[in-house]
Scaffold this motif. Sequence first.
Motif, PDB file in Angstrom:
ATOM      1  N   PRO A   1       0.787  -1.318   0.062  1.00  0.00           N
ATOM      2  CA  PRO A   1      -0.092   0.081   0.084  1.00  0.00           C
ATOM      3  C   PRO A   1       0.810   1.264   0.028  1.00  0.00           C
ATOM      4  O   PRO A   1       1.982   1.362   0.380  1.00  0.00           O
ATOM      5  N   LEU A   2       0.265   2.234  -0.806  1.00  0.00           N
ATOM      6  CA  LEU A   2       1.008   3.678  -0.776  1.00  0.00           C
ATOM      7  C   LEU A   2       1.120   4.287   0.488  1.00  0.00           C
ATOM      8  O   LEU A   2       0.712   4.016   1.633  1.00  0.00           O
ATOM      9  N   ASP A   3       1.875   5.337   0.444  1.00  0.00           N
ATOM     10  CA  ASP A   3       2.164   6.007   1.740  1.00  0.00           C
ATOM     11  C   ASP A   3       0.974   6.684   2.278  1.00  0.00           C
ATOM     12  O   ASP A   3       0.032   7.048   1.554  1.00  0.00           O
ATOM     13  N   ARG A   4       1.083   6.828   3.664  1.00  0.00           N
ATOM     14  CA  ARG A   4      -0.261   7.458   4.523  1.00  0.00           C
ATOM     15  C   ARG A   4      -1.272   6.425   4.331  1.00  0.00           C
ATOM     16  O   ARG A   4      -2.369   6.673   4.502  1.00  0.00           O
TER      17      ARG A   4
ATOM     18  N   GLU B   1      -2.106  -2.986  16.376  1.00  0.00           N
ATOM     19  CA  GLU B   1      -2.112  -1.402  15.672  1.00  0.00           C
ATOM     20  C   GLU B   1      -0.980  -0.565  16.083  1.00  0.00           C
ATOM     21  O   GLU B   1      -0.094  -0.937  16.865  1.00  0.00           O
ATOM     22  N   GLY B   2      -0.755   0.497  15.261  1.00  0.00           N
ATOM     23  CA  GLY B   2       0.255   1.284  15.176  1.00  0.00           C
ATOM     24  C   GLY B   2       0.764   1.840  14.090  1.00  0.00           C
ATOM     25  O   GLY B   2       0.039   1.845  13.082  1.00  0.00           O
ATOM     26  N   THR B   3       1.956   2.694  14.129  1.00  0.00           N
ATOM     27  CA  THR B   3       2.441   3.281  12.944  1.00  0.00           C
ATOM     28  C   THR B   3       3.633   2.469  12.115  1.00  0.00           C
ATOM     29  O   THR B   3       4.523   2.199  12.955  1.00  0.00           O
ATOM     30  N   TYR B   4       3.522   2.109  11.104  1.00  0.00           N
ATOM     31  CA  TYR B   4       4.562   1.101  10.382  1.00  0.00           C
ATOM     32  C   TYR B   4       5.198   1.901   9.461  1.00  0.00           C
ATOM     33  O   TYR B   4       4.623   2.514   8.593  1.00  0.00           O
ATOM     34  N   THR B   5       6.783   1.825   9.503  1.00  0.00           N
ATOM     35  CA  THR B   5       7.469   2.799   8.372  1.00  0.00           C
ATOM     36  C   THR B   5       8.051   1.455   7.659  1.00  0.00           C
ATOM     37  O   THR B   5       8.837   0.852   8.207  1.00  0.00           O
ATOM     38  N   VAL B   6       7.678   1.486   6.363  1.00  0.00           N
ATOM     39  CA  VAL B   6       8.394   0.512   5.338  1.00  0.00           C
ATOM     40  C   VAL B   6       9.587   1.236   4.712  1.00  0.00           C
ATOM     41  O   VAL B   6       9.251   2.405   4.110  1.00  0.00           O
ATOM     42  N   ALA B   7      10.741   0.683   4.748  1.00  0.00           N
ATOM     43  CA  ALA B   7      11.902   1.278   4.136  1.00  0.00           C
ATOM     44  C   ALA B   7      12.377   0.217   3.028  1.00  0.00           C
ATOM     45  O   ALA B   7      12.684  -1.001   3.412  1.00  0.00           O
ATOM     46  N   VAL B   8      12.458   0.730   1.997  1.00  0.00           N
ATOM     47  CA  VAL B   8      12.927  -0.259   0.735  1.00  0.00           C
ATOM     48  C   VAL B   8      14.378   0.299   0.034  1.00  0.00           C
ATOM     49  O   VAL B   8      14.422   1.716  -0.237  1.00  0.00           O
TER      50      VAL B   8
ATOM     51  N   SER C   1      16.274   4.583  -2.779  1.00  0.00           N
ATOM     52  CA  SER C   1      15.745   3.988  -1.457  1.00  0.00           C
ATOM     53  C   SER C   1      14.286   4.753  -1.349  1.00  0.00           C
ATOM     54  O   SER C   1      14.085   5.745  -2.115  1.00  0.00           O
ATOM     55  N   LYS C   2      13.095   4.207  -0.856  1.00  0.00           N
ATOM     56  CA  LYS C   2      11.987   4.706  -0.717  1.00  0.00           C
ATOM     57  C   LYS C   2      11.331   4.384   0.615  1.00  0.00           C
ATOM     58  O   LYS C   2      11.676   3.415   1.308  1.00  0.00           O
ATOM     59  N   SER C   3      10.532   5.215   1.333  1.00  0.00           N
ATOM     60  CA  SER C   3      10.062   4.929   2.518  1.00  0.00           C
ATOM     61  C   SER C   3       8.668   5.488   2.587  1.00  0.00           C
ATOM     62  O   SER C   3       8.442   6.437   2.122  1.00  0.00           O
ATOM     63  N   VAL C   4       7.724   4.564   3.287  1.00  0.00           N
ATOM     64  CA  VAL C   4       6.408   4.941   3.356  1.00  0.00           C
ATOM     65  C   VAL C   4       5.905   4.587   4.617  1.00  0.00           C
ATOM     66  O   VAL C   4       6.525   3.752   5.400  1.00  0.00           O
ATOM     67  N   THR C   5       4.870   5.178   5.091  1.00  0.00           N
ATOM     68  CA  THR C   5       4.028   4.934   6.423  1.00  0.00           C
ATOM     69  C   THR C   5       2.899   4.595   6.222  1.00  0.00           C
ATOM     70  O   THR C   5       2.251   5.118   5.676  1.00  0.00           O
ATOM     71  N   TRP C   6       2.497   3.367   7.179  1.00  0.00           N
ATOM     72  CA  TRP C   6       1.153   2.852   7.189  1.00  0.00           C
ATOM     73  C   TRP C   6       0.719   3.404   8.689  1.00  0.00           C
ATOM     74  O   TRP C   6       1.530   3.305   9.550  1.00  0.00           O
ATOM     75  N   THR C   7      -0.760   3.680   8.868  1.00  0.00           N
ATOM     76  CA  THR C   7      -1.312   3.460  10.135  1.00  0.00           C
ATOM     77  C   THR C   7      -2.093   2.359  10.095  1.00  0.00           C
ATOM     78  O   THR C   7      -3.201   2.172   9.299  1.00  0.00           O
ATOM     79  N   VAL C   8      -1.934   1.356  11.063  1.00  0.00           N
ATOM     80  CA  VAL C   8      -2.820   0.288  11.446  1.00  0.00           C
ATOM     81  C   VAL C   8      -3.471   0.658  12.459  1.00  0.00           C
ATOM     82  O   VAL C   8      -2.960   1.065  13.501  1.00  0.00           O
TER      83      VAL C   8
ATOM     84  N   ALA D   1      -7.646  23.105  -2.192  1.00  0.00           N
ATOM     85  CA  ALA D   1      -7.112  23.732  -1.296  1.00  0.00           C
ATOM     86  C   ALA D   1      -5.851  23.218  -0.365  1.00  0.00           C
ATOM     87  O   ALA D   1      -5.199  23.727   0.181  1.00  0.00           O
ATOM     88  N   ARG D   2      -5.696  21.844  -0.468  1.00  0.00           N
ATOM     89  CA  ARG D   2      -4.993  20.972   0.491  1.00  0.00           C
ATOM     90  C   ARG D   2      -3.796  20.165  -0.569  1.00  0.00           C
ATOM     91  O   ARG D   2      -2.851  19.879  -0.150  1.00  0.00           O
ATOM     92  N   GLY D   3      -4.176  19.784  -1.853  1.00  0.00           N
ATOM     93  CA  GLY D   3      -3.331  19.008  -2.794  1.00  0.00           C
ATOM     94  C   GLY D   3      -3.356  17.762  -2.262  1.00  0.00           C
ATOM     95  O   GLY D   3      -4.158  17.216  -1.351  1.00  0.00           O
ATOM     96  N   ASN D   4      -2.377  16.935  -3.154  1.00  0.00           N
ATOM     97  CA  ASN D   4      -2.583  15.375  -2.940  1.00  0.00           C
ATOM     98  C   ASN D   4      -1.218  14.765  -2.966  1.00  0.00           C
ATOM     99  O   ASN D   4      -0.244  15.418  -3.864  1.00  0.00           O
ATOM    100  N   THR D   5      -0.993  13.796  -2.540  1.00  0.00           N
ATOM    101  CA  THR D   5       0.491  13.078  -2.695  1.00  0.00           C
ATOM    102  C   THR D   5      -0.094  11.575  -3.007  1.00  0.00           C
ATOM    103  O   THR D   5      -0.696  10.919  -1.948  1.00  0.00           O
ATOM    104  N   GLU D   6       0.514  10.829  -3.854  1.00  0.00           N
ATOM    105  CA  GLU D   6       0.190   9.431  -4.204  1.00  0.00           C
ATOM    106  C   GLU D   6      -1.215   9.082  -4.127  1.00  0.00           C
ATOM    107  O   GLU D   6      -1.693   8.234  -3.566  1.00  0.00           O
ATOM    108  N   GLY D   7      -2.255  10.181  -4.784  1.00  0.00           N
ATOM    109  CA  GLY D   7      -3.588   9.905  -4.770  1.00  0.00           C
ATOM    110  C   GLY D   7      -4.402  10.247  -3.354  1.00  0.00           C
ATOM    111  O   GLY D   7      -5.510   9.874  -3.474  1.00  0.00           O
TER     112      GLY D   7
END
Length: 164
Positions: free
Chosen positions: A28-31, A96-103, A109-116, A149-155
């Motif tokens: 899944p994408l960032d955020r 549950e928690g915040t998970y940071t995926v680093a590839v 490199s790329k990093s995304v964050t998921w909220t479970v 008003a706010r814009g978007n990132t990765e949809g």
Amino acid sequence: MNLFQRAALALTLTVGACLPLAAITVYPLDRATILAGSYFDFKVELDSVVDLSSVTVTINDADYTKVLGKKAEFIASEADANASALLLRGIKIAKEGTYTVAVKAGAVSKSVTWTVYAAGTPKVKAKNVIFLLADGLSVGHRTAARLLARGNTEGKTNGLLAMD
């Protein structure tokens, strides 16, 4: 060189300077927000063919297999693409928690964050409800206002409106 050609060249140089030489996409994408215990697919797409030994994937600074419970399938060259991928189907995260995926793949490199989050009973009951029925204020209108008003990132929108 006419004015149009100069503008096109300037745009090409500006856009070209912003583009990375290589890219990694994580699904899944960032955020992303994920319900704890629900099944989802995990995929890492690389924009070129790479050797598996050059790819490292961590979740919260631990090997991804410890968090997700199994090893991903490595696709050396995807169909109709000159690219590699890692794929895991039907996985879940129980806690549950915040998970940071680093590839990392070589120098890229790329990093995304998921909220479970866990579904549970609400702690607060609603006392008063305001129901707004606005003529011409459909989902499309609110979405357009939110994007402007706010814009978007990765949809995904970068913020909410006051009415949200």
